[in-house]
Write a protein that holds these residues in place. Structure first.
Motif, PDB file in Angstrom:
ATOM      1  N   GLY A  42      -0.247  15.889  -5.297  1.00  0.00           N
ATOM      2  CA  GLY A  42      -0.822  14.892  -5.997  1.00  0.00           C
ATOM      3  C   GLY A  42       0.136  14.004  -6.324  1.00  0.00           C
ATOM      4  O   GLY A  42      -0.156  13.192  -7.390  1.00  0.00           O
ATOM      5  N   ARG A  43       1.275  13.654  -5.705  1.00  0.00           N
ATOM      6  CA  ARG A  43       2.275  12.821  -6.126  1.00  0.00           C
ATOM      7  C   ARG A  43       2.499  11.895  -4.956  1.00  0.00           C
ATOM      8  O   ARG A  43       2.316  12.047  -3.679  1.00  0.00           O
ATOM      9  N   ALA A  44       2.758  10.514  -5.289  1.00  0.00           N
ATOM     10  CA  ALA A  44       2.840   9.495  -4.263  1.00  0.00           C
ATOM     11  C   ALA A  44       4.174   9.522  -3.472  1.00  0.00           C
ATOM     12  O   ALA A  44       5.165   9.717  -4.190  1.00  0.00           O
ATOM     13  N   THR A  45       4.142   9.695  -1.996  1.00  0.00           N
ATOM     14  CA  THR A  45       5.243   9.567  -1.449  1.00  0.00           C
ATOM     15  C   THR A  45       5.575   8.357  -1.027  1.00  0.00           C
ATOM     16  O   THR A  45       6.518   8.064  -0.360  1.00  0.00           O
ATOM     17  N   SER A  46       4.541   7.378  -0.994  1.00  0.00           N
ATOM     18  CA  SER A  46       4.674   5.937  -0.496  1.00  0.00           C
ATOM     19  C   SER A  46       3.875   5.232  -1.770  1.00  0.00           C
ATOM     20  O   SER A  46       2.712   5.508  -1.869  1.00  0.00           O
ATOM     21  N   VAL A  47       4.359   4.044  -1.999  1.00  0.00           N
ATOM     22  CA  VAL A  47       3.632   3.197  -2.862  1.00  0.00           C
ATOM     23  C   VAL A  47       3.801   1.642  -2.356  1.00  0.00           C
ATOM     24  O   VAL A  47       5.127   1.252  -2.302  1.00  0.00           O
ATOM     25  N   HIS A  48       2.917   0.978  -1.830  1.00  0.00           N
ATOM     26  CA  HIS A  48       3.069  -0.291  -1.330  1.00  0.00           C
ATOM     27  C   HIS A  48       2.060  -1.140  -2.014  1.00  0.00           C
ATOM     28  O   HIS A  48       0.733  -0.920  -2.022  1.00  0.00           O
ATOM     29  N   ALA A  49       2.627  -2.072  -2.816  1.00  0.00           N
ATOM     30  CA  ALA A  49       1.911  -3.234  -3.779  1.00  0.00           C
ATOM     31  C   ALA A  49       1.860  -4.447  -3.298  1.00  0.00           C
ATOM     32  O   ALA A  49       2.955  -4.791  -2.663  1.00  0.00           O
ATOM     33  N   ASN A  74      -3.819  10.880   4.445  1.00  0.00           N
ATOM     34  CA  ASN A  74      -3.712  11.118   2.790  1.00  0.00           C
ATOM     35  C   ASN A  74      -3.106   9.974   2.086  1.00  0.00           C
ATOM     36  O   ASN A  74      -2.426  10.000   1.203  1.00  0.00           O
ATOM     37  N   ARG A  75      -3.886   8.868   2.339  1.00  0.00           N
ATOM     38  CA  ARG A  75      -3.905   7.506   1.815  1.00  0.00           C
ATOM     39  C   ARG A  75      -4.906   6.995   0.813  1.00  0.00           C
ATOM     40  O   ARG A  75      -6.333   7.338   1.431  1.00  0.00           O
ATOM     41  N   VAL A  76      -4.769   6.460  -0.084  1.00  0.00           N
ATOM     42  CA  VAL A  76      -5.717   5.752  -0.863  1.00  0.00           C
ATOM     43  C   VAL A  76      -5.480   4.256  -1.271  1.00  0.00           C
ATOM     44  O   VAL A  76      -4.179   3.984  -1.404  1.00  0.00           O
ATOM     45  N   THR A  77      -6.334   3.424  -1.320  1.00  0.00           N
ATOM     46  CA  THR A  77      -6.067   1.857  -1.775  1.00  0.00           C
ATOM     47  C   THR A  77      -6.919   1.654  -2.825  1.00  0.00           C
ATOM     48  O   THR A  77      -8.145   2.069  -2.988  1.00  0.00           O
ATOM     49  N   GLN A  78      -6.511   0.747  -3.730  1.00  0.00           N
ATOM     50  CA  GLN A  78      -7.085   0.191  -4.864  1.00  0.00           C
ATOM     51  C   GLN A  78      -7.067  -0.924  -5.234  1.00  0.00           C
ATOM     52  O   GLN A  78      -5.522  -1.373  -5.487  1.00  0.00           O
ATOM     53  N   ALA A  89      -4.037 -10.425  -9.989  1.00  0.00           N
ATOM     54  CA  ALA A  89      -4.793  -9.522  -9.097  1.00  0.00           C
ATOM     55  C   ALA A  89      -3.926  -8.967  -8.100  1.00  0.00           C
ATOM     56  O   ALA A  89      -3.005  -9.620  -7.643  1.00  0.00           O
ATOM     57  N   GLY A  90      -4.153  -7.721  -7.517  1.00  0.00           N
ATOM     58  CA  GLY A  90      -3.409  -7.225  -6.372  1.00  0.00           C
ATOM     59  C   GLY A  90      -4.022  -5.835  -6.111  1.00  0.00           C
ATOM     60  O   GLY A  90      -5.209  -5.455  -6.202  1.00  0.00           O
ATOM     61  N   THR A  91      -3.354  -5.374  -5.067  1.00  0.00           N
ATOM     62  CA  THR A  91      -3.897  -4.023  -4.458  1.00  0.00           C
ATOM     63  C   THR A  91      -2.796  -3.147  -4.190  1.00  0.00           C
ATOM     64  O   THR A  91      -1.660  -3.626  -3.748  1.00  0.00           O
ATOM     65  N   ASP A  92      -2.835  -1.794  -4.268  1.00  0.00           N
ATOM     66  CA  ASP A  92      -1.741  -0.741  -3.850  1.00  0.00           C
ATOM     67  C   ASP A  92      -2.172   0.057  -2.980  1.00  0.00           C
ATOM     68  O   ASP A  92      -3.480   0.401  -2.813  1.00  0.00           O
ATOM     69  N   VAL A  93      -1.245   0.449  -2.059  1.00  0.00           N
ATOM     70  CA  VAL A  93      -1.576   1.468  -1.003  1.00  0.00           C
ATOM     71  C   VAL A  93      -0.862   2.916  -1.177  1.00  0.00           C
ATOM     72  O   VAL A  93       0.475   2.563  -1.422  1.00  0.00           O
ATOM     73  N   TRP A  94      -1.369   3.947  -1.710  1.00  0.00           N
ATOM     74  CA  TRP A  94      -0.393   4.951  -1.679  1.00  0.00           C
ATOM     75  C   TRP A  94      -0.616   6.084  -0.676  1.00  0.00           C
ATOM     76  O   TRP A  94      -1.717   6.364  -0.273  1.00  0.00           O
ATOM     77  N   GLU A  95       0.356   6.709  -0.342  1.00  0.00           N
ATOM     78  CA  GLU A  95       0.174   8.043   0.630  1.00  0.00           C
ATOM     79  C   GLU A  95       0.617   9.219  -0.464  1.00  0.00           C
ATOM     80  O   GLU A  95       1.649   9.109  -1.202  1.00  0.00           O
ATOM     81  N   VAL A  96      -0.145  10.089  -0.560  1.00  0.00           N
ATOM     82  CA  VAL A  96      -0.097  10.998  -1.685  1.00  0.00           C
ATOM     83  C   VAL A  96       0.032  12.471  -1.077  1.00  0.00           C
ATOM     84  O   VAL A  96      -0.718  12.788   0.016  1.00  0.00           O
ATOM     85  N   ASP A  97       1.000  13.167  -1.332  1.00  0.00           N
ATOM     86  CA  ASP A  97       1.440  14.760  -0.996  1.00  0.00           C
ATOM     87  C   ASP A  97       0.363  15.648  -1.537  1.00  0.00           C
ATOM     88  O   ASP A  97      -0.395  15.265  -2.213  1.00  0.00           O
ATOM     89  N   VAL A 144       3.504  11.460 -11.387  1.00  0.00           N
ATOM     90  CA  VAL A 144       2.543  10.674 -10.201  1.00  0.00           C
ATOM     91  C   VAL A 144       3.382  10.383  -9.075  1.00  0.00           C
ATOM     92  O   VAL A 144       2.790   9.933  -8.155  1.00  0.00           O
ATOM     93  N   ILE A 145       4.838  10.400  -9.184  1.00  0.00           N
ATOM     94  CA  ILE A 145       5.597  10.139  -8.330  1.00  0.00           C
ATOM     95  C   ILE A 145       6.370  11.261  -7.417  1.00  0.00           C
ATOM     96  O   ILE A 145       6.997  12.013  -8.213  1.00  0.00           O
ATOM     97  N   ALA A 146       6.426  11.386  -6.273  1.00  0.00           N
ATOM     98  CA  ALA A 146       7.286  12.363  -5.706  1.00  0.00           C
ATOM     99  C   ALA A 146       8.807  12.123  -5.729  1.00  0.00           C
ATOM    100  O   ALA A 146       9.171  11.220  -6.078  1.00  0.00           O
ATOM    101  N   GLU A 147       9.454  13.339  -5.549  1.00  0.00           N
ATOM    102  CA  GLU A 147      10.995  13.389  -5.618  1.00  0.00           C
ATOM    103  C   GLU A 147      11.339  12.163  -4.922  1.00  0.00           C
ATOM    104  O   GLU A 147      12.540  11.365  -5.069  1.00  0.00           O
TER     105      GLU A 147
END
Length: 141
Positions: free
Chosen positions: A120-127, A78-82, A109-117, A27-30
């Motif tokens: 389907g792999r995250a190029t950015s993970v901000h927790a 191409n971003r998603v937050t949960q 509790a927390g929130t993540d923001v992902w940018e996905v290529d 689930v993680i980009a190179e």
């Protein structure tokens, strides 16, 4: 890509929960910009991601993520937050580094923001979460 983006958080949480490194790294980009408040510096590649997964699994063998609500999808970027809850028990060593197991449970509790290529792999993970809350629940502060 909207449906793929909306499904990404579930894939990411499953990657953490299932404890298989190859599956987790899928689930993680190179190359990634992974920023988490528990890390001294951002993770930039899969080797760093592998170290983070294995250290967390070592320190918290039963750690799990539980989604709160539905993901928020930004298809234009191409971003998603949960929002999520992270639960587990500090019964192992390795994370936090140099800290013996406390045996204490946590629920943070927390929130993540992902940018996905497109693969389907995250190029950015901000927790975004409070490390102090975790340390307090573990009895470390």
């Amino acid at each position: 890509m909207t449906s793929d983006l909306a499904g990404y958080p579930a894939r990411y949480f499953a990657a953490w929960t299932q404890r298989d490194l190859d599956t987790a790294l899928d689930v993680i980009a190179e190359t990634v910009d992974w920023q988490d408040p528990s890390l001294p510096e951002p993770i930039t590649d899969r080797d760093g991601a592998a170290g983070f997964f294995t250290a967390a699994w070592s320190g918290f063998p039963d750690m799990a993520f539980h989604p709160v609500g539905d993901p928020l999808v930004d298809t234009a970027n191409n971003r998603v937050t949960q929002e999520w809850r992270m639960t587990g028990t500090h019964t192992g060593e390795g994370f936090p580094p140099g800290v013996p197991p406390t045996g204490q449970a946590f629920d943070v509790a927390g929130t993540d923001v992902w940018e996905v290529d497109d693969a389907g792999r995250a190029t950015s993970v901000h927790a975004y979460w409070n490390v102090g809350t975790l340390l307090t629940q573990l009895g470390l502060v």
